[in-house]
Write a protein that holds these residues in place. Structure first.
Motif, PDB file in Angstrom:
ATOM      1  N   ARG A 155       0.929  -1.182   0.047  1.00  0.00           N
ATOM      2  CA  ARG A 155       0.082   0.122   0.029  1.00  0.00           C
ATOM      3  C   ARG A 155       0.862   1.305  -0.154  1.00  0.00           C
ATOM      4  N   GLU A 156       0.634   2.101  -0.889  1.00  0.00           N
ATOM      5  CA  GLU A 156       1.344   3.441  -0.962  1.00  0.00           C
ATOM      6  C   GLU A 156       1.134   4.073   0.270  1.00  0.00           C
ATOM      7  N   GLY A 157       2.276   4.808   0.944  1.00  0.00           N
ATOM      8  CA  GLY A 157       2.263   5.350   2.346  1.00  0.00           C
ATOM      9  C   GLY A 157       2.490   4.307   3.519  1.00  0.00           C
ATOM     10  N   PHE A 158       2.364   3.087   2.905  1.00  0.00           N
ATOM     11  CA  PHE A 158       2.834   2.113   4.041  1.00  0.00           C
ATOM     12  C   PHE A 158       3.683   0.842   3.355  1.00  0.00           C
ATOM     13  N   ALA A 159       4.248   1.321   2.171  1.00  0.00           N
ATOM     14  CA  ALA A 159       5.186   0.245   1.444  1.00  0.00           C
ATOM     15  C   ALA A 159       6.207  -0.374   2.255  1.00  0.00           C
ATOM     16  N   VAL A 160       7.145   0.414   3.055  1.00  0.00           N
ATOM     17  CA  VAL A 160       8.007  -0.352   3.808  1.00  0.00           C
ATOM     18  C   VAL A 160       7.451  -1.207   5.007  1.00  0.00           C
ATOM     19  N   HIS A 161       6.397  -0.759   5.499  1.00  0.00           N
ATOM     20  CA  HIS A 161       5.994  -1.611   6.491  1.00  0.00           C
ATOM     21  C   HIS A 161       5.229  -2.882   6.069  1.00  0.00           C
ATOM     22  N   ASP A 162       4.534  -2.760   4.756  1.00  0.00           N
ATOM     23  CA  ASP A 162       3.780  -3.823   4.504  1.00  0.00           C
ATOM     24  C   ASP A 162       5.065  -4.913   3.725  1.00  0.00           C
ATOM     25  N   PHE A 163       5.996  -4.067   3.156  1.00  0.00           N
ATOM     26  CA  PHE A 163       7.083  -5.226   2.804  1.00  0.00           C
ATOM     27  C   PHE A 163       7.766  -5.918   4.038  1.00  0.00           C
ATOM     28  N   LEU A 164       8.003  -5.544   4.924  1.00  0.00           N
ATOM     29  CA  LEU A 164       8.832  -5.980   6.113  1.00  0.00           C
ATOM     30  C   LEU A 164       7.697  -6.626   7.148  1.00  0.00           C
ATOM     31  N   ASN A 165       6.581  -6.425   7.045  1.00  0.00           N
ATOM     32  CA  ASN A 165       5.407  -7.035   7.783  1.00  0.00           C
ATOM     33  C   ASN A 165       4.142  -7.750   6.986  1.00  0.00           C
ATOM     34  N   PRO A 166       4.593  -8.644   5.831  1.00  0.00           N
ATOM     35  CA  PRO A 166       3.587  -8.921   4.895  1.00  0.00           C
ATOM     36  C   PRO A 166       2.644  -9.827   5.490  1.00  0.00           C
ATOM     37  N   ASP A 167       1.457 -10.029   5.009  1.00  0.00           N
ATOM     38  CA  ASP A 167       0.122 -10.959   5.088  1.00  0.00           C
ATOM     39  C   ASP A 167       0.769 -12.269   4.630  1.00  0.00           C
ATOM     40  N   ARG A 168       1.362 -12.366   3.597  1.00  0.00           N
ATOM     41  CA  ARG A 168       1.813 -13.511   3.047  1.00  0.00           C
ATOM     42  C   ARG A 168       2.839 -13.268   1.791  1.00  0.00           C
ATOM     43  N   ILE A 169       3.538 -14.281   1.420  1.00  0.00           N
ATOM     44  CA  ILE A 169       4.431 -14.271   0.205  1.00  0.00           C
ATOM     45  C   ILE A 169       3.944 -15.212  -0.562  1.00  0.00           C
ATOM     46  N   VAL A 170       3.797 -14.633  -1.931  1.00  0.00           N
ATOM     47  CA  VAL A 170       3.018 -15.619  -2.952  1.00  0.00           C
ATOM     48  C   VAL A 170       4.265 -15.749  -4.020  1.00  0.00           C
ATOM     49  N   VAL A 171       4.479 -16.881  -4.016  1.00  0.00           N
ATOM     50  CA  VAL A 171       5.508 -17.476  -5.393  1.00  0.00           C
ATOM     51  C   VAL A 171       5.002 -18.481  -6.152  1.00  0.00           C
ATOM     52  N   GLY A 172       5.092 -18.224  -7.396  1.00  0.00           N
ATOM     53  CA  GLY A 172       4.352 -19.052  -8.545  1.00  0.00           C
ATOM     54  C   GLY A 172       5.711 -19.308  -9.525  1.00  0.00           C
ATOM     55  N   SER A 173       5.933 -20.511  -9.733  1.00  0.00           N
ATOM     56  CA  SER A 173       6.756 -21.193 -10.818  1.00  0.00           C
ATOM     57  C   SER A 173       6.196 -22.129 -11.824  1.00  0.00           C
TER      58      SER A 173
END
Length: 449
Positions: A155-173
């Motif tokens: 979320r803009e305005g919370f980008a650093v917080h959201d990156f370091l405190n994510p709800d989830r990490i999604v990885v698709g291969s």
């Protein structure tokens, strides 16, 4: 998930997503080389000057440069040539048909494909249509290079917080290949969160489905707010009552002037085009988009009525131009969309925003930029609050009343206290708030015992 010691990460693009990704990965201990095509931006970043408005980003850039873990270079080739993992964070704007424009992405991939080291993993972090990972893989055309989808949820305005405190990490291969997926997931191994490993198409759709659900939710609450005005009900009370339901929750239940920004408009149109191409009729999403356009029209109608029914030659003051508070981002701002509609009807617009200090050619052309909220209000027939900057709550509304020519204050974010505004003799209108002097919702907590 496997250690990432000695791994070099190239981040291509130093915009909101790219710079946040580069700075945060550096703070997690990785060596990151961030590339951009803008020489002035690269030079500023090398000096430790953040080029986006995001809390915490400047400190991370300075720390990364000082530690030697973060560097900035001009051009994708300079970053990709020595990288173990290349993360693509380039713009994918909405094209003329509503589908995502992949021109920048394809250009970067074509530029670096022959420079990628053996065994390199290329990561799509830009928001891209379903099937883009396979498309990028075909463009690279190298069996030794894997392409992984790793969408961002910032979320803009919370980008650093959201990156370091994510709800989830999604990885698709491709085919859920665990080897490249694990390498990408390992970048985040120090973050305490759920990691979902899936196929590339599912990962790409997760991003679109998440944003489009939020857009639909916002359109829904704006429609409920309109209904509140017809029925003399309070949207504050209605959403408070809804939010206590665990199945619903409180997030994205605030009415407003319509949704916008760099993600929701383009992502809703892109998913709609994807659905149409697949032969699926996504009527709900189409209705959410139409409802958002209607919301802007409803705001203009409120302003027109407050101005006496005709906006030609009428001065209107605007508070807030960015698409949300806490950012300087004007992309697809509902504030500017409404400004354009008002200007098309002949209104003369004066606007103030805490992060917009000068005109932006081609973006703010419809609005004369004011130095303060009081300057924006001077001589205006109505004052329209369009962005939820907290400082607008603390304005001297008596001083505003003295400067306004008319009496109308239209609060499209329901940010203000109606009673505070009304006490100055001004006429307050919110979104879904009945009357000008009824107080917003008050929660009463039952006492145990």
């Amino acid at each position: 998930m496997g250690a990432t010691s000695g791994v070099t990460v190239a981040v291509i693009g130093a915009g909101y997503v790219g710079l946040t990704t580069a700075a945060c990965l550096s703070s997690l201990g990785h060596h990151v080389v961030c590339a951009d095509v803008d020489q002035e931006k690269v030079d500023a970043l090398r000096r430790g000057e953040a080029t986006i408005r995001e809390p915490g980003i400047c400190e991370l850039v300075v720390d990364g440069l000082a530690s030697g873990r973060l560097e900035f270079v001009l051009g994708a080739s300079a970053a990709a040539a020595g990288a173990d993992i290349v993360i693509l964070c380039v713009p994918t704007p909405m094209g003329a048909t509503g589908a995502a424009d992949l021109t920048a992405l394809e250009s970067v991939v074509t530029e670096v494909r022959d420079l990628l080291p053996h065994g390199c993993v290329v990561v799509n972090k830009s928001t891209v249509p379903v099937g883009t990972a396979a498309h990028v893989s075909a463009l690279i055309d190298r069996a030794d290079v894997a392409v992984v989808s790793n969408p961002e949820f910032l979320r803009e305005g919370f980008a650093v917080h959201d990156f370091l405190n994510p709800d989830r990490i999604v990885v698709g291969s491709a085919d859920r290949d665990p080897v490249p997926a694990r390498r990408v997931a390992a970048l985040y191994e120090h973050l305490d969160t759920a990691v979902l490993v899936t196929d590339s198409s599912s990962a790409e759709l997760i991003k679109y489905a998440s944003n489009c659900y939020l857009a639909t939710r916002l359109s829904f609450v704006n429609t409920v707010a309109e209904l509140c005005e017809y029925l003399d009900a309070s949207i504050d009370d209605v959403t408070a009552g809804m939010g206590y339901d665990d199945r619903i929750g409180k997030a994205f239940l605030r009415p407003g002037p319509g949704w916008g920004g760099s993600c929701l408009p383009k992502d809703t149109f892109a998913l709609l085009r994807t659905a149409e191409s697949a032969g699926s009729d996504f009527a709900l999403l189409r209705a959410a988009i139409d409802t958002n356009v209607k919301q802007q029209e409803l705001v203009v109608a409120k302003v027109r009525k407050a101005a006496g029914g005709d906006l030609a030659g009428v001065r209107i003051g605007l508070l807030g131009l960015t698409f949300k508070a806490g950012t300087d981002d004007l992309r697809d701002s509902p504030s500017l969309a409404i400004a354009a509609r008002l200007a098309a009807e002949g209104a003369e617009l004066s606007g103030y925003d805490p992060s917009v200090h000068a005109p932006v050619p081609g973006v703010t052309d419809d609005v004369r930029i004011a130095g303060t909220a009081y300057h924006a209000a001077k001589g205006a027939a109505a004052l329209v609050l369009l962005t939820e900057w907290p400082e607008f709550r603390d304005l001297d509304w008596g001083r505003i009343a003295d400067r306004l020519h008319g009496r109308a204050v239209i609060d499209t974010r329901n940010l203000l206290d109606p009673l505070t505004v009304a006490r100055t003799g001004l006429s307050y209108q919110g979104i879904g708030r009945p009357g000008s002097t009824r107080a917003p919702a008050v929660a009463m907590v039952a006492q145990a015992g």
